[in-house]
Design a protein around this motif. Structure first.
Motif, short mmCIF file in Angstrom:
data_model
loop_
_atom_site.label_atom_id
_atom_site.label_comp_id
_atom_site.label_asym_id
_atom_site.label_seq_id
_atom_site.Cartn_x
_atom_site.Cartn_y
_atom_site.Cartn_z
N THR B 12 1.96 -6.36 6.47
CA THR B 12 0.81 -6.01 5.65
C THR B 12 1.04 -4.61 5.10
O THR B 12 1.41 -3.70 5.84
N SER B 14 -0.83 -1.62 2.72
CA SER B 14 -2.10 -1.26 2.10
C SER B 14 -1.90 -0.03 1.24
O SER B 14 -1.05 0.82 1.51
N TYR B 15 -2.72 0.05 0.20
CA TYR B 15 -2.74 1.23 -0.62
C TYR B 15 -4.16 1.75 -0.59
O TYR B 15 -5.07 1.12 -1.10
N ARG B 16 -4.38 2.88 0.03
CA ARG B 16 -5.73 3.41 0.25
C ARG B 16 -6.64 2.35 0.85
O ARG B 16 -7.66 1.99 0.28
N GLU B 17 -6.26 1.84 1.97
CA GLU B 17 -7.03 0.86 2.75
C GLU B 17 -7.21 -0.49 2.07
O GLU B 17 -7.81 -1.40 2.63
N LYS B 18 -6.71 -0.60 0.84
CA LYS B 18 -6.83 -1.90 0.18
C LYS B 18 -5.49 -2.61 0.33
O LYS B 18 -4.47 -2.09 -0.10
N PRO B 19 -5.48 -3.79 0.97
CA PRO B 19 -4.19 -4.45 1.16
C PRO B 19 -3.60 -4.92 -0.16
O PRO B 19 -4.32 -5.49 -0.99
N VAL B 20 -2.32 -4.62 -0.38
CA VAL B 20 -1.65 -5.14 -1.56
C VAL B 20 -0.69 -6.26 -1.17
O VAL B 20 -0.25 -7.03 -2.01
N TRP B 22 -0.45 -9.00 2.26
CA TRP B 22 -1.18 -9.31 3.46
C TRP B 22 -0.50 -10.43 4.24
O TRP B 22 -0.26 -11.51 3.70
N THR B 46 5.85 -4.24 -4.67
CA THR B 46 5.54 -3.62 -3.39
C THR B 46 6.41 -4.21 -2.29
O THR B 46 6.90 -3.50 -1.41
N ALA B 58 1.54 -1.22 6.82
CA ALA B 58 0.42 -0.91 7.69
C ALA B 58 0.58 -1.64 9.02
O ALA B 58 0.18 -1.14 10.07
N LEU B 213 -0.53 -11.72 -3.12
CA LEU B 213 -1.08 -10.91 -2.03
C LEU B 213 -0.66 -11.45 -0.67
O LEU B 213 -0.15 -10.74 0.17
#
Lengths: 407, 262
Positions: B12, B14-20, B22, B46, B58, B213
């Motif tokens: 997983t 993440s970019y600033r807590e947003k998963p890119v 998963w 990514t 992450a 994703l």
């Protein structure tokens, strides 16, 4: 004119200083971080003031440490702010510059009012720069710094090149891009700090950026750019210091920067290839070539259609193409013959016109058969076309044109 | 099946807590030609960065040739997106290709004749040897892409990652890249590339990784590249649905093109 030993020392020091600035500036320019130089230079001011207040001394060593610390602080802030907040890089740079420089100006005011003697030579000189008071030891420091910096840049040439051109590739290729990045920023901070006494807080960034920007007009090669930028920086330091020492009431910083600016303007105008004048001439000659080409093509058309002679008044070429200049150029080159009434292609002129027409036809054919082509590449003359397309492809295209023509 | 070149487990990012990316689990066997396919913003680039080790996951881990990504000394060839660099930069073609040899040179050493000869060989492979002295800004987009390909060849790596090498290139470049890929495959190298042209996948890549994703499916093209999987990858994204539908139609009718011959 006699140059005193003291002046000589200052001149050498400023030259070395200019070299440093030119070298570091070229790296910053190529990394598209020119603005960082501005931010770092301005944000040294609060460091200097705090060092003065704490150390109570005007010696360059004490003030230099303060400057270096706040330079590193601002570099860190500029690189961290975009990473931990939503602020973009340019905004972060502008913020750091404004906030720290503002704080510095406020501190200068406090020092001046507090009667600590800050308004005397020390702090004022640091704002706009003074070379007159440069000590032998300081000149020596500049010289050594310039040499060390050149040495570092020469020995890390390939790492610096990758880090400037394609840092992501550098990371993937296990070239320690982050360390190189840090090194580059440190070199910048160090250069700015040693340049401060001579050029001043406000203008140091200009001496870092301008030589590199000027150098870019002269070359398309990495190493040459570094060398030229260093040279322009050195020349600016030398000339500026010389001029300001002749008129003792002129502050050195502005004069050095004006010298650099003069060299920049000269480069902008006169550099071969990329300079403004050279570009303008190229454009003009291209335009002229095209007009003459159209002119010859027009004559060729009418020669193919009716008789081999053209009466001037019934010239079928568009009016734009038949101004006197095309006529003069063509006849001077021996491409057409004229008498009072007629224009006729010479064998040479005919050969030229046929060649151009053929190449254009082939190029059109190629463009229709291969849909995706660069926009830059579409507008070419016959020489380029014949160079770009391989001969066998030209034959194929010609055959397909001929085939369509006969069917 | 060969031993794995890349193993991805529970990844997983993440970019600033947003998963890119998963919960990705996938294995790419050594010697395969693998396409990563998915809509825009699916996390394809990514995933490449994670394999390269330039971003940290992450959670989960990646192994390359049985070594963890961060610790592995294995050199990975890399072709970034063409738009990622400033082409007005003052370097010539040969200089850029030589960058491929840098990591084997180590600190302070400069590329010598051996490296230059090797770089020229790589340039020849993409048909650009004549242009070695050109400033890179004077090249066409396709030629720039070929310079990047030559640079990755110069790295001489067992694993090569390419980020959309076919994006916006001319036919000659497409052909050149195709030949390079086939040659790499013949040599047993593993190539993973982000690809956007669904129509050319089937006949060229032996492995696909469908990504949106999360991992929709991964495996040999013949098994994985089905209409159903594609719709699951692109489903809901109306603008891309047509492209997917077209690809599906081609698969169903068994009519597909092998590249240039339409």
């Amino acid at each position: 004119m006699m140059i005193s030993p003291n002046t000589l020392v200052i001149l050498l020091g400023s030259t070395a200083l200019g070299t440093c600035c030119g070298l570091v500036g070229a790296l910053m320019l190529l990394k598209r971080r020119a603005l960082l130089a501005d931010a770092i230079a301005h944000s040294t001011l609060p460091g200097i003031c705090i060092a003065f207040l704490l150390g109570g001394s005007r010696s360059l060593a004490v003030l230099g440490v303060g400057a270096l610390l706040s330079a590193l602080l601002s570099a860190t802030l500029v690189s961290w702010l975009p990473r931990i907040t939503r602020i973009r890089k340019d905004a972060a740079t502008a913020c750091v510059l404004g906030i720290l420089f503002g704080a510095g100006i406020a501190l200068v005011g406090i020092i001046q009012r507090s009667g600590l003697g800050g308004s005397a030579a020390g702090l004022d000189g640091l704002l706009l720069g003074r070379t007159a008071g440069m000590l032998r030891s300081e000149a020596l420091l500049f010289g050594i710094s310039a040499m060390m910096m050149s040495l570092i840049i020469i020995s890390l040439r390939k790492e610096l090149l990758v880090s400037c051109f394609d840092p992501r590739f550098g990371l993937s290729a296990k070239i320690p891009a982050r360390s190189i990045d840090f090194l580059q920023t440190s070199l910048l901070a160090a250069t700015i700090v040693i340049a401060l006494p001579a050029v001043g807080v406000v203008l140091t960034a200009a001496l870092v950026v301008i030589p590199a920007a000027a150098g870019r007009f002269w070359t398309d090669r990495f190493d040459v750019l570094l060398a030229i930028s260093a040279l322009i920086g050195a020349a600016s330091g030398l000339i500026g210091t010389l001029l300001s020492s002749l008129h003792s009431n002129l502050p050195a910083g502005p004069v050095i920067v004006l010298s650099a600016t003069t060299l920049f303007i000269i480069s902008l105008l006169l550099a071969p290839g990329r300079g403004w004048i050279s570009r303008h001439m190229q454009q003009r000659s291209r335009l002229q070539d095209r007009q003459v080409r159209q002119f010859l093509d027009g004559i060729l058309s009418s020669e193919l259609e009716e008789s081999s002679l053209v009466v001037l008044k019934r010239q079928p070429v568009t009016t734009a193409a038949i101004d006197r200049r095309n006529l003069v150029v063509s006849s001077r080159n021996g491409w057409i013959e004229t008498d009072s009434q007629r224009i006729q292609l010479t064998p040479e002129g005919r050969r030229r016109a046929v060649r151009a027409r053929k190449a254009l036809q082939i190029w059109r054919e190629w463009l229709t058969s291969e849909a995706s082509i660069d926009r830059d590449l579409i507008d070419l003359d016959e020489q380029d076309i014949e160079k770009i397309l391989p001969p066998d492809l030209i034959d194929t295209l010609q055959r397909s044109i001929d085939h369509r023509g006969t069917s | 099946m060969n031993s794995p070149a890349i193993e991805i487990h529970d990844l997983t990012v993440s970019y600033r807590e947003k998963p890119v990316l998963w919960d990705i689990d996938a294995t790419i066997p050594e010697g395969s030609l693998c396409a990563i396919v998915g809509p825009n913003g699916a996390g394809k680039s990514t995933l490449l960065s994670a394999i390269l080790g330039t971003i940290h996951p992450a959670s989960g881990w990646l192994k390359i040739f049985d070594q963890e990504v961060g610790k592995s000394q294995e050199l990975i060839g890399f072709v970034p997106q063409r738009e990622s660099v400033d082409w007005d930069f003052p370097v010539d073609v040969l200089d850029v290709v030589l960058m491929g040899t840098y990591s084997k040179l180590g600190w302070f050493r400069r590329p010598g004749k051996a490296q230059r000869d090797w770089a020229m060989e790589c340039l020849e492979q993409v048909g650009m040897a004549d242009l070695k002295k050109r400033q890179v800004g004077e090249l066409s987009g396709g030629q720039q892409q070929r310079v990047f390909i030559a640079r990755s060849l110069a790295q001489d790596a067992r694993l090569i990652l390419m980020d959309e090498p076919f994006a916006g290139v001319d036919a000659a470049t497409e052909e050149a890249i195709r030949l390079v890929l086939l040659d790499l495959k013949k040599k047993g190298r593993t190539v993973v590339l982000v690809h956007h042209d669904l129509q050319t996948i089937e006949n060229f890549f032996d492995h696909v990784l469908l990504l949106n994703l999360r991992l929709v499916a991964a495996g040999p093209t013949a098994e994985i590249f089905t209409g159903e999987n594609l719709l699951r990858t692109y489903g809901g994204r109306l603008t891309l649905l047509d492209e997917a539908a077209e690809a599906v139609r081609r698969i169903r009718t068994g009519r597909s093109r092998t590249g240039r011959d339409q």
